[in-house]
Motif scaffolding. Structure first.
Motif, PDB file in Angstrom:
ATOM      1  N   VAL A  65      13.736  56.838  41.175  1.00  8.74           N
ATOM      2  CA  VAL A  65      12.960  56.450  42.915  1.00  8.74           C
ATOM      3  C   VAL A  65      13.774  57.220  43.398  1.00  8.74           C
ATOM      4  N   LEU A  66      14.934  57.652  43.359  1.00  8.61           N
ATOM      5  CA  LEU A  66      15.962  58.129  44.450  1.00  8.61           C
ATOM      6  C   LEU A  66      15.361  59.665  45.039  1.00  8.61           C
ATOM      7  N   GLY A 120      16.651  46.586  28.262  1.00 10.11           N
ATOM      8  CA  GLY A 120      16.377  47.303  29.325  1.00 10.11           C
ATOM      9  C   GLY A 120      15.667  46.222  30.875  1.00 10.11           C
ATOM     10  N   THR A 121      15.413  46.304  31.707  1.00 12.39           N
ATOM     11  CA  THR A 121      15.513  46.487  32.819  1.00 12.39           C
ATOM     12  C   THR A 121      13.625  46.504  33.828  1.00 12.39           C
ATOM     13  N   TYR A 122      13.890  46.143  35.088  1.00 13.95           N
ATOM     14  CA  TYR A 122      12.597  46.358  35.972  1.00 13.95           C
ATOM     15  C   TYR A 122      13.000  46.120  37.807  1.00 13.95           C
ATOM     16  N   SER A 123      11.997  46.763  38.292  1.00 17.44           N
ATOM     17  CA  SER A 123      12.918  46.499  39.522  1.00 17.44           C
ATOM     18  C   SER A 123      11.422  46.679  40.204  1.00 17.44           C
ATOM     19  N   LYS A 133       3.174  52.634  41.773  1.00 15.89           N
ATOM     20  CA  LYS A 133       4.018  50.959  42.710  1.00 15.89           C
ATOM     21  C   LYS A 133       3.645  49.578  42.245  1.00 15.89           C
ATOM     22  N   GLU A 134       3.054  49.759  41.670  1.00 17.03           N
ATOM     23  CA  GLU A 134       2.811  47.928  40.876  1.00 17.03           C
ATOM     24  C   GLU A 134       3.574  47.701  39.350  1.00 17.03           C
ATOM     25  N   LYS A 169       8.804  53.622  47.148  1.00 12.34           N
ATOM     26  CA  LYS A 169       8.586  52.568  47.413  1.00 12.34           C
ATOM     27  C   LYS A 169       8.014  52.536  45.727  1.00 12.34           C
ATOM     28  N   LYS A 170       8.418  52.330  44.760  1.00 13.53           N
ATOM     29  CA  LYS A 170       8.394  52.690  43.334  1.00 13.53           C
ATOM     30  C   LYS A 170       8.981  51.198  42.728  1.00 13.53           C
ATOM     31  N   ALA A 171       7.630  50.491  41.653  1.00 13.47           N
ATOM     32  CA  ALA A 171       8.105  49.796  41.169  1.00 13.47           C
ATOM     33  C   ALA A 171       8.814  49.971  39.301  1.00 13.47           C
ATOM     34  N   THR A 172       9.991  49.966  39.121  1.00 18.27           N
ATOM     35  CA  THR A 172       9.872  50.887  37.412  1.00 18.27           C
ATOM     36  C   THR A 172      10.629  49.581  36.379  1.00 18.27           C
TER      37      THR A 172
END
Length: 435
Positions: free
Chosen positions: A306-307, A232-235, A391-392, A332-335
């Protein structure tokens, strides 16, 4: 009409397929893959199930559908020269030719490229094709070494002292297992810090950078267990990570740009596709762990979700060498992306059990599955991913956890990815490293 051939059938390819279908340009999507992924099949005008190791047959499919552009998902077809073969038939490819794809398929080649354009990004290292001299170098690095198979191992060919190896003897045994199958390996200084991934669209001369992502290779919560292809991953919404400075991100971006230019200088061929830099922030700055020649998986799901820019237009600019004229933007969003994998994965995974999920959910990405008579069965590798977007980052994590928990089958996942506790640990770890 643009006929797009997608090569591959994993979650990354689901993400690519969705962006192709979202394009404002009139196009038809076709897929060739070893398994039938029902999500991709539903988006495709035609779906061809066959081995990707058979380059001749993949080229035949491209000719049959009059493909204008091919997008290569996984790494193995790049190593086999699929792009070279397709381009000979006049099919433009988003993916590098074999000689340039060596940036991923040979770790020694990648290190030598960096020696020429960004030597400060390399750790101390030696290359070996036998055990001669290996023990001496391991002892020189004391308890700070990594042994890497010099080839494609699906993210599982790296053994780290203190995690997978606990003595010089164990390191030599692993090295011998590589030599015994005719392989070569690298022994590298163990880097201490926090890892991050930076992927860039690349036309050979220009790079358009994607948001920075952090991957989690270890199988179990708390970063323990064997390495996997990525659990898994986060941004973050600002496209950086909380332990990175703006200077760190710019440094990584500049390194990708230097590598792209150096690849053409050394091979005579442009890198056209997705250039993936695996980096680590250390006490002595940003270092390179590895390079990949394709979109990362799971990272692709984070960044493509988010592209904002038209994906087919980006692909056209990559193959046409006009990427500098395209403004690539991301919302401009977190994933947060979490994978469910079979019990026993990666060493002894369950296989051929039915998987239950809502295929129509736009945040679900089916991966190593096979469709049979309308049902989905797991094939033994990472089964499905779910992405939370907000966004969070905390809300994105909650959405990902809820979504991944609703996937049924003989499966497990890491609940800690993207949580505030894990992210805080990463920040504190980096503070300790930097003193």
């Amino acid at each position: 009409m643009i006929n797009v051939l997608l090569v591959g059938s994993g979650a990354r390819e689901v993400a690519i397929a969705r962006k192709v279908k979202e394009s404002s340009l009139e196009s038809s999507l076709f897929c060739v893959a070893p398994n039938t992924n029902p999500q991709i099949k539903k988006m495709s005008s035609a779906y061809f199930e066959q081995s990707l190791s058979d380059v001749f047959s993949v080229v035949a499919v491209a000719k049959k559908i009059s493909a204008n552009i091919a997008i290569i998902g996984p790494e193995n077809p790049l190593e086999l020269g699929l792009v070279d073969a397709l381009e000979k038939e006049g099919v433009s490819c988003v993916g590098p030719r074999k000689a340039v794809a060596k940036i991923e398929t040979s770790k020694a080649f990648a290190r030598n490229i960096l020696d020429s354009c960004a030597p400060e990004k390399n750790p101390k290292r030696q290359e070996f094709s036998s055990l001669e001299g290996c023990e001496d170098f391991l002892k020189h690095l004391a308890e700070g070494y990594v042994v890497k198979h010099d080839g494609l191992m699906g993210g599982k060919g790296v053994k780290i002292y203190g995690e997978h190896l606990h003595s010089v003897d164990e390191a030599l045994l692993y090295a011998k297992s590589i030599v015994d199958i005719g392989g070569s390996f690298l022994v590298e200084e163990k880097l201490l810090g926090e890892e991050f991934s930076l992927m860039s669209f690349c036309d050979g001369e220009h790079c358009a950078h994607m948001p920075v992502v952090q991957d989690h290779k270890r199988a179990f919560e708390g970063d323990v267990g064997p390495n996997t292809g990525g659990m898994g991953t986060y941004s973050f919404e600002n496209h950086s990570l909380p332990f990175l400075s703006e200077k760190n991100v710019l440094d990584a971006q500049k390194t990708n740009e230097k590598v792209a230019l150096e690849l053409e200088k050394q091979t005579g061929q442009k890198f056209r596709g997705f250039l993936y830099g695996g980096f680590m922030l250390t006490r002595s700055g940003v270092k390179v762990i590895e390079y990949n020649a394709r979109l990362g998986d799971p990272e692709a799901m984070n960044v493509l979700s988010v592209l904002e820019t038209d994906f087919i237009k980006i692909c056209q600019s990559i193959v046409g060498g006009t990427l500098s004229g395209v403004e690539v933007s991301f919302s401009k969003k977190a994933t947060v992306c979490k994978y469910v994998v079979p019990e026993g994965y990666p060493e002894n995974p369950s296989k051929n059990f039915e998987v239950f999920c809502d295929q129509k959910n736009k945040n679900l990405y089916l991966a190593a599955v096979q469709e049979k008579d309308g049902a989905i069965f797991a094939t033994g590798s990472r089964t499905a991913a779910f992405v939370g977007i907000n966004k969070e980052v905390g809300v994105a994590e909650s959405l990902a956890e809820l979504g991944v928990s609703e996937i049924g089958g003989d499966l497990f996942h890491r609940k800690d990815i993207g949580t505030s506790a894990l992210i805080k640990d990463r920040i504190n770890h980096m503070k300790e490293i930097l003193g």
